[in-house]
Design a protein around this motif. Structure first.
Motif, PDB file in Angstrom:
ATOM      1  N   ALA A  73       0.835  -1.205   0.000  1.00  0.00           N
ATOM      2  CA  ALA A  73       0.000   0.000   0.000  1.00  0.00           C
ATOM      3  C   ALA A  73       0.869   1.254   0.000  1.00  0.00           C
ATOM      4  CB  ALA A  73      -0.944  -0.004   1.198  1.00  0.00           C
ATOM      5  N   LEU A  84       1.996   1.808  -3.534  1.00  0.00           N
ATOM      6  CA  LEU A  84       0.881   2.274  -4.358  1.00  0.00           C
ATOM      7  C   LEU A  84       0.567   3.745  -4.086  1.00  0.00           C
ATOM      8  CD1 LEU A  84      -1.457   1.826  -6.347  1.00  0.00           C
ATOM      9  CD2 LEU A  84      -2.786   0.889  -4.424  1.00  0.00           C
ATOM     10  N   VAL A  85       0.454   4.120  -2.836  1.00  0.00           N
ATOM     11  CA  VAL A  85       0.152   5.514  -2.490  1.00  0.00           C
ATOM     12  C   VAL A  85       1.242   6.437  -3.021  1.00  0.00           C
ATOM     13  CG1 VAL A  85      -0.090   7.149  -0.578  1.00  0.00           C
ATOM     14  CG2 VAL A  85      -1.315   4.964  -0.509  1.00  0.00           C
ATOM     15  N   LEU A  91      -5.412   9.400  -2.467  1.00  0.00           N
ATOM     16  CA  LEU A  91      -5.539   7.969  -2.198  1.00  0.00           C
ATOM     17  C   LEU A  91      -5.101   7.730  -0.756  1.00  0.00           C
ATOM     18  CD1 LEU A  91      -5.982   4.989  -2.891  1.00  0.00           C
ATOM     19  CD2 LEU A  91      -3.646   4.960  -3.840  1.00  0.00           C
ATOM     20  N   ALA A 118      -5.733   1.904  -0.056  1.00  0.00           N
ATOM     21  CA  ALA A 118      -4.689   1.123  -0.705  1.00  0.00           C
ATOM     22  C   ALA A 118      -4.521  -0.243  -0.033  1.00  0.00           C
ATOM     23  CB  ALA A 118      -3.380   1.897  -0.704  1.00  0.00           C
TER      24      ALA A 118
END
Length: 175
Positions: A23, A26-27, A42, A47
């Protein structure tokens, strides 16, 4: 230097255990402008929920997740192979969510992730891979250098994290 980076496929238990770290990557990528299905802002929570779903897909054998990690076990990048396809396409897989944290870029990690995901595809009996990416983005050069064939562009296919339209370019590769 990429000698201190390991690329490997993770199993269901690791996929579930790594949701927080994945996560974070991804963030970071979305905050950096990556159009990978998410909009700004986000949240880390959103995430993590995404990666929990991916871990469930790994447990069901629907996906393979690969990670790039440093010698301390910190995840620097990831890529997925979507194995579950319609019954008339058992030979095909989709490459998805190619992510490298911004601080880890320009070290060859993405290229190594792509080579590894192609190897996993061969191990899984997949001979045709497809992916899509933002038209004109850095990833296009990576895929072209890696032998992927451009199929075409769909204008205004998706949105960038800030809400602006972006074209999407589709690629395939026989492995």
């Amino acid at each position: 230097m990429i000698d201190d980076v390991t690329i490997r496929r993770i199993g269901p238990k690791e996929a579930a255990a790594y949701t927080e770290a994945l996560a974070d990557v991804l963030v970071d990528c979305v905050q950096g402008g990556a159009s990978v299905s998410f909009m700004l802002p986000l949240s880390h929570e959103k995430a993590v929920t995404f990666w929990r779903g991916i871990a469930e897909g790994v447990a069901r054998g629907e996906r393979a997740v690969l990670v790039a990690e440093d010698r301390d076990g910190q995840i620097l990048g990831t890529v997925q192979l979507i194995l579950l396809q319609p019954e008339n396409q058992p030979h095909r897989a989709d490459v998805a969510k190619m992510l490298v944290s911004r601080k880890s870029r320009r070290r060859g990690i993405a290229q190594r992730l792509m080579a590894a995901v192609e190897e996993v595809a061969r191990e899984e009996g997949k001979t045709v891979l497809v992916l899509d990416t933002v038209t004109g983005g850095d990833a296009e050069r990576l895929y072209q250098r890696s032998g992927w064939q451009r199929v075409g562009v769909v204008p205004k296919y998706a949105l960038m994290p800030d809400g602006a339209f972006c074209g999407t370019t589709f690629y395939f590769k026989h492995v």
